[in-house]
Design a protein around this motif. Structure first.
Motif, short mmCIF file in Angstrom:
data_model
loop_
_atom_site.label_atom_id
_atom_site.label_comp_id
_atom_site.label_asym_id
_atom_site.label_seq_id
_atom_site.Cartn_x
_atom_site.Cartn_y
_atom_site.Cartn_z
N MET A 257 0.80 -1.22 0.00
CA MET A 257 0.00 0.00 0.00
C MET A 257 0.84 1.27 0.00
O MET A 257 0.34 2.35 -0.33
CB MET A 257 -0.95 -0.01 1.19
N ILE A 258 2.13 1.16 0.38
CA ILE A 258 2.98 2.35 0.40
C ILE A 258 4.14 2.26 -0.59
O ILE A 258 5.00 3.13 -0.62
CB ILE A 258 3.52 2.64 1.82
N ALA A 259 4.17 1.20 -1.39
CA ALA A 259 5.29 1.00 -2.32
C ALA A 259 5.46 2.18 -3.27
O ALA A 259 6.59 2.53 -3.64
CB ALA A 259 5.10 -0.29 -3.11
N HIS A 260 4.36 2.82 -3.65
CA HIS A 260 4.46 3.94 -4.59
C HIS A 260 5.18 5.15 -4.00
O HIS A 260 5.63 6.03 -4.74
CB HIS A 260 3.04 4.36 -5.03
N LEU A 261 5.30 5.18 -2.68
CA LEU A 261 5.96 6.31 -2.03
C LEU A 261 7.49 6.17 -2.04
O LEU A 261 8.20 7.15 -1.83
CB LEU A 261 5.50 6.42 -0.56
N LEU A 262 7.97 4.95 -2.29
CA LEU A 262 9.41 4.67 -2.23
C LEU A 262 9.86 3.90 -3.47
O LEU A 262 10.36 2.78 -3.38
CB LEU A 262 9.74 3.88 -0.96
N PRO A 263 9.70 4.50 -4.65
CA PRO A 263 10.03 3.77 -5.87
C PRO A 263 11.52 3.48 -6.04
O PRO A 263 11.89 2.57 -6.79
CB PRO A 263 9.52 4.70 -6.98
N ASP A 264 12.37 4.24 -5.36
CA ASP A 264 13.82 4.11 -5.57
C ASP A 264 14.56 3.54 -4.37
O ASP A 264 15.79 3.50 -4.36
CB ASP A 264 14.42 5.48 -5.93
N ASN A 265 13.84 3.13 -3.34
CA ASN A 265 14.47 2.61 -2.14
C ASN A 265 13.92 1.24 -1.76
O ASN A 265 12.73 0.99 -1.91
CB ASN A 265 14.24 3.54 -0.94
N ARG A 266 14.79 0.40 -1.25
CA ARG A 266 14.31 -0.83 -0.62
C ARG A 266 13.80 -0.47 0.77
O ARG A 266 14.36 0.39 1.44
CB ARG A 266 15.43 -1.87 -0.53
N PHE A 267 12.75 -1.16 1.20
CA PHE A 267 12.18 -0.85 2.51
C PHE A 267 11.39 -2.05 3.01
O PHE A 267 11.07 -2.96 2.25
CB PHE A 267 11.27 0.39 2.43
N TYR A 268 11.04 -2.01 4.28
CA TYR A 268 10.12 -2.99 4.83
C TYR A 268 9.47 -2.43 6.09
O TYR A 268 9.95 -1.45 6.67
CB TYR A 268 10.81 -4.33 5.12
N VAL A 269 8.35 -3.03 6.44
CA VAL A 269 7.64 -2.67 7.67
C VAL A 269 7.89 -3.76 8.69
O VAL A 269 7.79 -4.95 8.37
CB VAL A 269 6.13 -2.50 7.41
N THR A 270 8.24 -3.37 9.90
CA THR A 270 8.53 -4.35 10.94
C THR A 270 8.00 -3.82 12.28
O THR A 270 7.30 -2.81 12.31
CB THR A 270 10.04 -4.66 11.01
N SER A 271 8.35 -4.52 13.36
CA SER A 271 7.81 -4.14 14.67
C SER A 271 8.89 -3.56 15.58
O SER A 271 10.08 -3.83 15.41
CB SER A 271 7.18 -5.36 15.36
N LYS A 272 8.43 -2.77 16.52
CA LYS A 272 9.29 -2.23 17.57
C LYS A 272 8.55 -2.38 18.89
O LYS A 272 7.34 -2.14 18.96
CB LYS A 272 9.63 -0.77 17.30
N LYS A 273 9.26 -2.77 19.93
CA LYS A 273 8.63 -2.93 21.24
C LYS A 273 8.06 -1.60 21.72
O LYS A 273 8.66 -0.55 21.53
CB LYS A 273 9.63 -3.47 22.25
N ASP A 274 6.87 -1.69 22.34
CA ASP A 274 6.20 -0.48 22.82
C ASP A 274 5.55 -0.77 24.17
O ASP A 274 4.88 -1.81 24.34
CB ASP A 274 5.13 -0.04 21.81
N GLU A 275 5.74 0.11 25.13
CA GLU A 275 5.25 -0.11 26.48
C GLU A 275 3.73 -0.17 26.54
O GLU A 275 3.15 -0.97 27.28
CB GLU A 275 5.76 1.00 27.40
N LYS A 276 3.07 0.63 25.73
CA LYS A 276 1.61 0.71 25.78
C LYS A 276 0.96 -0.40 24.97
O LYS A 276 0.01 -1.06 25.43
CB LYS A 276 1.14 2.08 25.29
N TYR A 277 1.42 -0.60 23.72
CA TYR A 277 0.73 -1.51 22.79
C TYR A 277 1.42 -2.88 22.66
O TYR A 277 0.94 -3.74 21.94
CB TYR A 277 0.62 -0.87 21.41
N GLU A 293 8.74 14.01 4.31
CA GLU A 293 7.38 13.72 4.77
C GLU A 293 6.98 12.27 4.56
O GLU A 293 5.79 11.95 4.60
CB GLU A 293 6.38 14.64 4.03
N ILE A 294 7.97 11.42 4.34
CA ILE A 294 7.66 10.04 3.98
C ILE A 294 6.84 9.33 5.05
O ILE A 294 5.90 8.58 4.75
CB ILE A 294 8.95 9.24 3.66
N LEU A 295 7.15 9.58 6.32
CA LEU A 295 6.40 8.91 7.39
C LEU A 295 4.95 9.37 7.40
O LEU A 295 4.02 8.56 7.53
CB LEU A 295 7.05 9.17 8.75
N GLU A 296 4.74 10.69 7.25
CA GLU A 296 3.38 11.21 7.22
C GLU A 296 2.62 10.72 5.99
O GLU A 296 1.43 10.42 6.07
CB GLU A 296 3.40 12.74 7.26
N ASP A 297 3.32 10.62 4.86
CA ASP A 297 2.69 10.10 3.64
C ASP A 297 2.29 8.64 3.82
O ASP A 297 1.23 8.21 3.35
CB ASP A 297 3.65 10.23 2.45
#
Length: 330
Positions: A257-277, A293-297
């Motif tokens: 769903m976000i691949a179009h935002l990063l046409p020239d970079n390799r990327f992935y979505v992963t997890s990070k530990k969070d105290e609340k969630y 603004e990539i994170l906001e996009d």
């Protein structure tokens, strides 16, 4: 056997040695070959695969693509791993010619106008090939192409739709003796080769039933939408699922769903530990994304509870020997 191969330019001595070594192993008196897994989701391990099952896997691909004696297949993947080994076995089984291309990002760069019937590539090779007009034309002249080893990015798949070659995304693993299902690009549905039959477990993970290729019931961590015993849609890896405050996030779906935002970079979505969630989703990008603004996009492109909460930039991703990205958790 190597005398029958078409050796293209820039073939290294190590590469030739590995090819010769596998052919010797294939022709020895043992009833098995040894294969090292890629190490994408666990430490690499060595498996013994019975030659009769390897031969059956080669035949299953041959039936699907209508292999015949005298056709030319392309070898541009290491014979140290299952995909390269199977290309050699297919050539032997069907008495095909085998054009041996260099192990590099763009194996078609200096390839002659040899008529190639069948070729297999990993996505990173396709990315490099389509940067070059001549190589793209050469790719388009191959009659049948499979792409595997890692998921195809949506933008890359869309670019390939303009080619006339018949192109399929492949689905498989060392334990299934390379691919067992194929998906025509532009469509979401995988269809198993004729030998295979599938089921799902209680967590909607793919289960492969025994046959003349897979020796026993094979349970996977691949979450699928089961359609029937030979047809499915892949959703992602169970071991990649992020449980954020009870909301289950499939990173692979978010990445599409976000691949179009990063046409020239390799990327992935992963997890990070969070105290609340417990854990939250984060976006990991290789190199400068060129967009402050990539994170906001990314947040705007995803449902609120599935959006990454942080951007992590790394200079260079770690990869397996078969060039699959090693996903980290933070």
């Amino acid at each position: 056997m190597l005398d029958d191969f078409i050796l293209l330019d820039d073939i290294s001595e190590d590469y030739l040695h590995d090819i010769k070594a596998f052919i010797e192993e294939w022709n020895n008196d043992e009833d098995y070959i040894e294969v090292t897994t890629s190490g994408t989701t666990a430490d690499p391990k060595t498996l013994r695969l019975k030659k009769k099952r390897v031969r059956a896997a080669a035949r299953a691909t041959g039936r699907f693509f209508l292999f015949k004696k005298g056709q030319t297949a392309l070898l541009n993947l290491s014979p140290l791993y299952i995909a390269g080994k199977l290309m050699i076995v297919r050539a032997i089984e069907y008495e095909m010619k085998l054009a041996v291309a260099p192990l590099q990002g763009n194996p078609l760069k200096n390839i002659p106008d040899t008529a190639i019937y069948f070729g297999a590539f990993v996505p990173s090779q396709i990315v490099e090939i389509i940067k070059d007009e001549k190589s793209t034309a050469r790719l388009n002249s191959i009659q049948h192409i499979i792409i595997g080893g890692a998921p195809l990015e949506p933008d890359l798949e869309n670019e390939l739709l303009g080619l006339k070659a018949k192109i399929f995304a492949s689905f498989g693993m060392t334990e299934t003796i390379t691919h067992f299902a194929l998906r025509k690009i532009g469509t979401p549905i995988y269809k198993c080769l004729s030998n295979y039959s599938i089921a799902v477990d209680d967590e909607s993970c793919l289960v492969i039933r025994p046959n003349d290729i897979v020796e026993e019931l094979l349970f996977t961590n691949d979450v699928i939408d089961y359609i029937d015993h030979q047809t499915f849609k892949w959703r992602g890896r169970l071991d990649n699922v992020i449980n954020s405050g009870g909301v289950k996030i499939h990173p692979e779906k978010a990445e599409k769903m976000i691949a179009h935002l990063l046409p020239d970079n390799r990327f992935y979505v992963t997890s990070k530990k969070d105290e609340k969630y417990g854990e939250v989703a984060v976006l990991v990008v290789e190199g400068d994304p060129g967009n402050d603004e990539i994170l906001e996009d990314a947040k705007a492109s995803l449902p609120r509870h599935h959006a990454p909460k942080e951007l992590i930039i790394e200079d260079k991703f770690e990869v397996t020997p078969t060039q699959k990205i090693i996903r980290k958790k933070f």
